[in-house]
Design a protein around this motif. Structure first.
Motif, PDB file in Angstrom:
ATOM      1  N   MET A 137       0.917  -1.291  -0.135  1.00 13.78           N
ATOM      2  CA  MET A 137       0.094  -0.171   0.096  1.00 13.78           C
ATOM      3  C   MET A 137       0.978   1.268   0.069  1.00 13.78           C
ATOM      4  O   MET A 137       0.601   2.306  -0.760  1.00 13.78           O
ATOM      5  N   LEU A 138       1.848   1.248   0.908  1.00  7.32           N
ATOM      6  CA  LEU A 138       2.877   2.448   0.923  1.00  7.32           C
ATOM      7  C   LEU A 138       3.319   2.578  -0.324  1.00  7.32           C
ATOM      8  O   LEU A 138       3.567   3.818  -0.896  1.00  7.32           O
ATOM      9  N   MET A 139       4.062   1.457  -1.143  1.00 10.01           N
ATOM     10  CA  MET A 139       4.683   1.724  -2.333  1.00 10.01           C
ATOM     11  C   MET A 139       3.489   2.323  -3.270  1.00 10.01           C
ATOM     12  O   MET A 139       4.028   3.254  -4.285  1.00 10.01           O
ATOM     13  N   ASN A 140       2.389   1.941  -3.332  1.00 12.68           N
ATOM     14  CA  ASN A 140       1.441   2.393  -4.312  1.00 12.68           C
ATOM     15  C   ASN A 140       0.814   3.687  -3.972  1.00 12.68           C
ATOM     16  O   ASN A 140       0.410   4.376  -4.990  1.00 12.68           O
ATOM     17  N   ALA A 141       1.121   4.067  -2.733  1.00 17.10           N
ATOM     18  CA  ALA A 141       0.649   5.645  -2.452  1.00 17.10           C
ATOM     19  C   ALA A 141       1.756   6.667  -2.777  1.00 17.10           C
ATOM     20  O   ALA A 141       1.393   7.878  -2.590  1.00 17.10           O
ATOM     21  N   LYS A 142       2.731   6.277  -3.155  1.00 14.69           N
ATOM     22  CA  LYS A 142       3.875   7.194  -3.604  1.00 14.69           C
ATOM     23  C   LYS A 142       3.482   7.943  -4.714  1.00 14.69           C
ATOM     24  O   LYS A 142       3.001   7.723  -5.584  1.00 14.69           O
ATOM     25  N   GLY A 143       3.844   9.454  -4.234  1.00 12.95           N
ATOM     26  CA  GLY A 143       3.139  10.503  -5.224  1.00 12.95           C
ATOM     27  C   GLY A 143       1.925  10.756  -5.410  1.00 12.95           C
ATOM     28  O   GLY A 143       1.212  11.723  -6.026  1.00 12.95           O
ATOM     29  N   MET A 144       0.982  10.243  -4.455  1.00 14.46           N
ATOM     30  CA  MET A 144      -0.313  10.458  -4.541  1.00 14.46           C
ATOM     31  C   MET A 144      -0.823  11.239  -3.279  1.00 14.46           C
ATOM     32  O   MET A 144      -0.322  10.927  -1.979  1.00 14.46           O
ATOM     33  N   PHE A 145      -1.447  12.541  -3.442  1.00 12.34           N
ATOM     34  CA  PHE A 145      -1.776  13.254  -2.340  1.00 12.34           C
ATOM     35  C   PHE A 145      -2.432  12.315  -1.121  1.00 12.34           C
ATOM     36  O   PHE A 145      -3.657  11.865  -1.654  1.00 12.34           O
ATOM     37  N   SER A 146      -2.135  12.497   0.201  1.00 14.69           N
ATOM     38  CA  SER A 146      -2.719  11.618   1.245  1.00 14.69           C
ATOM     39  C   SER A 146      -2.863  12.249   2.417  1.00 14.69           C
ATOM     40  O   SER A 146      -2.096  13.377   2.775  1.00 14.69           O
ATOM     41  N   GLU A 147      -3.680  11.941   3.150  1.00 13.75           N
ATOM     42  CA  GLU A 147      -3.708  12.387   4.714  1.00 13.75           C
ATOM     43  C   GLU A 147      -3.239  11.063   5.559  1.00 13.75           C
ATOM     44  O   GLU A 147      -3.603   9.958   5.438  1.00 13.75           O
ATOM     45  N   LEU A 148      -2.492  11.674   6.342  1.00 16.36           N
ATOM     46  CA  LEU A 148      -1.876  10.620   7.433  1.00 16.36           C
ATOM     47  C   LEU A 148      -2.274  10.950   8.778  1.00 16.36           C
ATOM     48  O   LEU A 148      -2.477  12.187   9.300  1.00 16.36           O
ATOM     49  N   TYR A 149      -2.692  10.002   9.593  1.00 11.68           N
ATOM     50  CA  TYR A 149      -2.937  10.332  11.054  1.00 11.68           C
ATOM     51  C   TYR A 149      -1.833   9.488  11.986  1.00 11.68           C
ATOM     52  O   TYR A 149      -1.746   8.177  11.754  1.00 11.68           O
ATOM     53  N   ILE A 150      -1.168  10.076  12.754  1.00  6.77           N
ATOM     54  CA  ILE A 150      -0.040   9.490  13.647  1.00  6.77           C
ATOM     55  C   ILE A 150      -0.142   9.716  14.890  1.00  6.77           C
ATOM     56  O   ILE A 150       0.315   8.724  15.672  1.00  6.77           O
ATOM     57  N   THR A 151      -0.253  10.924  15.423  1.00  7.28           N
ATOM     58  CA  THR A 151      -0.250  11.096  16.907  1.00  7.28           C
ATOM     59  C   THR A 151      -1.444  12.180  17.218  1.00  7.28           C
ATOM     60  O   THR A 151      -1.642  13.130  16.509  1.00  7.28           O
ATOM     61  N   GLY A 152      -1.747  12.165  18.527  1.00  7.02           N
ATOM     62  CA  GLY A 152      -2.574  13.503  18.860  1.00  7.02           C
ATOM     63  C   GLY A 152      -3.707  13.630  17.890  1.00  7.02           C
ATOM     64  O   GLY A 152      -4.496  12.693  17.756  1.00  7.02           O
ATOM     65  N   ASN A 153      -4.114  14.804  17.979  1.00  9.27           N
ATOM     66  CA  ASN A 153      -5.309  15.277  16.998  1.00  9.27           C
ATOM     67  C   ASN A 153      -4.939  15.654  15.634  1.00  9.27           C
ATOM     68  O   ASN A 153      -5.859  16.381  14.970  1.00  9.27           O
ATOM     69  N   GLN A 154      -3.717  15.523  15.510  1.00  9.56           N
ATOM     70  CA  GLN A 154      -3.201  16.224  14.080  1.00  9.56           C
ATOM     71  C   GLN A 154      -3.123  15.273  13.268  1.00  9.56           C
ATOM     72  O   GLN A 154      -2.647  14.102  13.042  1.00  9.56           O
ATOM     73  N   SER A 155      -3.483  15.424  11.814  1.00 12.15           N
ATOM     74  CA  SER A 155      -3.442  14.815  10.748  1.00 12.15           C
ATOM     75  C   SER A 155      -2.390  15.874   9.796  1.00 12.15           C
ATOM     76  O   SER A 155      -2.327  16.914   9.906  1.00 12.15           O
ATOM     77  N   ILE A 156      -1.530  15.001   8.922  1.00 14.41           N
ATOM     78  CA  ILE A 156      -0.881  15.769   8.031  1.00 14.41           C
ATOM     79  C   ILE A 156      -1.010  15.641   6.624  1.00 14.41           C
ATOM     80  O   ILE A 156      -1.303  14.339   6.460  1.00 14.41           O
ATOM     81  N   HIS A 157      -0.980  16.506   5.923  1.00 16.74           N
ATOM     82  CA  HIS A 157      -1.373  16.241   4.355  1.00 16.74           C
ATOM     83  C   HIS A 157      -0.201  16.688   3.732  1.00 16.74           C
ATOM     84  O   HIS A 157       0.774  17.263   3.653  1.00 16.74           O
ATOM     85  N   GLY A 158      -0.044  15.785   2.369  1.00 16.31           N
ATOM     86  CA  GLY A 158       1.109  15.900   1.428  1.00 16.31           C
ATOM     87  C   GLY A 158       1.147  14.463   0.590  1.00 16.31           C
ATOM     88  O   GLY A 158       0.383  14.006   0.461  1.00 16.31           O
ATOM     89  N   TYR A 159       2.454  14.407   0.416  1.00 15.24           N
ATOM     90  CA  TYR A 159       2.816  13.053  -0.499  1.00 15.24           C
ATOM     91  C   TYR A 159       3.978  12.209   0.160  1.00 15.24           C
ATOM     92  O   TYR A 159       4.827  12.805   0.489  1.00 15.24           O
ATOM     93  N   LEU A 160       3.576  11.165   0.018  1.00 14.81           N
ATOM     94  CA  LEU A 160       4.756  10.146   0.270  1.00 14.81           C
ATOM     95  C   LEU A 160       5.576   9.978  -0.790  1.00 14.81           C
ATOM     96  O   LEU A 160       5.379   9.653  -2.016  1.00 14.81           O
ATOM     97  N   THR A 161       6.892   9.992  -0.467  1.00 12.49           N
ATOM     98  CA  THR A 161       8.119  10.035  -1.351  1.00 12.49           C
ATOM     99  C   THR A 161       8.957   9.025  -1.479  1.00 12.49           C
ATOM    100  O   THR A 161       9.361   8.702  -2.459  1.00 12.49           O
ATOM    101  N   SER A 162       9.210   8.283  -0.166  1.00  7.88           N
ATOM    102  CA  SER A 162      10.076   7.175  -0.182  1.00  7.88           C
ATOM    103  C   SER A 162       9.603   6.113   0.703  1.00  7.88           C
ATOM    104  O   SER A 162       9.208   6.656   1.754  1.00  7.88           O
ATOM    105  N   VAL A 163      10.161   5.046   0.711  1.00 11.41           N
ATOM    106  CA  VAL A 163       9.698   3.833   1.543  1.00 11.41           C
ATOM    107  C   VAL A 163      10.994   3.130   1.772  1.00 11.41           C
ATOM    108  O   VAL A 163      11.584   2.567   0.980  1.00 11.41           O
ATOM    109  N   MET A 164      11.376   3.018   3.199  1.00 15.72           N
ATOM    110  CA  MET A 164      12.678   2.439   3.625  1.00 15.72           C
ATOM    111  C   MET A 164      12.340   1.099   4.229  1.00 15.72           C
ATOM    112  O   MET A 164      10.998   0.778   4.225  1.00 15.72           O
ATOM    113  N   ASN A 165      13.354   0.706   4.878  1.00 15.37           N
ATOM    114  CA  ASN A 165      13.061  -0.714   5.733  1.00 15.37           C
ATOM    115  C   ASN A 165      11.805  -0.650   6.846  1.00 15.37           C
ATOM    116  O   ASN A 165      11.046  -1.334   6.778  1.00 15.37           O
ATOM    117  N   ASP A 166      12.133   0.225   7.658  1.00 15.00           N
ATOM    118  CA  ASP A 166      11.062   0.581   8.726  1.00 15.00           C
ATOM    119  C   ASP A 166      10.533   1.937   8.864  1.00 15.00           C
ATOM    120  O   ASP A 166      10.253   2.313   9.749  1.00 15.00           O
TER     121      ASP A 166
END
Length: 221
Positions: free
Chosen positions: A83-112
């Motif tokens: 899924m991460l590899m397919n999402a590269k270059g696609m405008f996306s929203e991430l939820y990681i922590t707290g009440n914040q989401s971040i918006h932008g583009y996934l550019t690289s996928v490394m080991n972890d």
């Protein structure tokens, strides 16, 4: 062959680590380490490591018309990394922590970890272990309706390591922001990483120690 979950195509409620509100929608897909649901407006890709509970929805739902999946083919098994590899270059929203989401583009996928480029935070390094969910947007949507000239997709200015641990070590001596700056004690100069303990020097010059396993993101201001 896909894993056939008994709640597939049902309306469900899930609880995700770090998010107080339940997430509701139709369970569209189920993989070995990720699920996909549609909430009537968007697809949500949720790594199973953060799934705390899943159950049938307690209220009636109007039938959701689910559009075509944004990346994977219906008959192919889905996985978190795919899924991460397919999402590269696609405008996306991430939820990681707290009440914040971040918006932008996934550019690289490394080991972890992966690298995410945001108009607000610029280059953000995100641990694979701490992404709670990803929402891909349709191809004609851009962050904050910015034009490509206003928000060009730039390659990461930092040299990428293979692992999150190595990436943090490369930033020793730099002024960094951890976990999107949700806590002022997670902003400062990265002094060292020793035996899984990360040492920061905060605004007042005081040392603060954090366990490496709880560092979700790092970015430079």
């Amino acid at each position: 062959m896909k894993n056939r979950h008994p709640l597939l195509d049902q309306y469900i409620e899930i609880e995700v680590s770090g998010k107080t509100a339940h997430i509701r929608g139709k369970l569209i897909d189920w993989g070995q380490d990720i699920l996909v649901l549609h909430n009537g407006l968007q697809f949500l890709y949720v790594p199973l490591i953060h799934l705390q509970q899943m159950r049938l929805a307690t209220q009636d739902y109007q039938e959701i018309i689910v559009p075509e999946l944004p990346f994977e083919h219906q008959n192919e098994p889905i996985s978190y990394r795919k899924m991460l590899m397919n999402a590269k270059g696609m405008f996306s929203e991430l939820y990681i922590t707290g009440n914040q989401s971040i918006h932008g583009y996934l550019t690289s996928v490394m080991n972890d970890f992966f690298v995410f480029y945001s108009p607000v935070y610029h280059t953000v390094v995100v641990s694979l272990h701490h992404l709670k969910y990803l929402i891909p947007y349709s191809p004609n949507v851009t962050p904050y309706t910015l034009t490509p000239e206003q928000f060009p997709l730039k390659p990461s200015p930092m040299t990428l390591a293979r692992t999150f641990d190595q990436q943090l070590r490369k930033l020793t001596g730099e002024f960094v922001i951890l976990d999107l700056g949700e806590n002022p004690n997670k902003i400062g100069v990265l002094k060292s990483i020793d035996q899984n303990m990360v040492e920061l020097s905060t605004a007042g010059g005081n040392p603060v120690f954090l366990h490496f396993d709880h560092v979700k993101t790092v970015h430079l201001p």
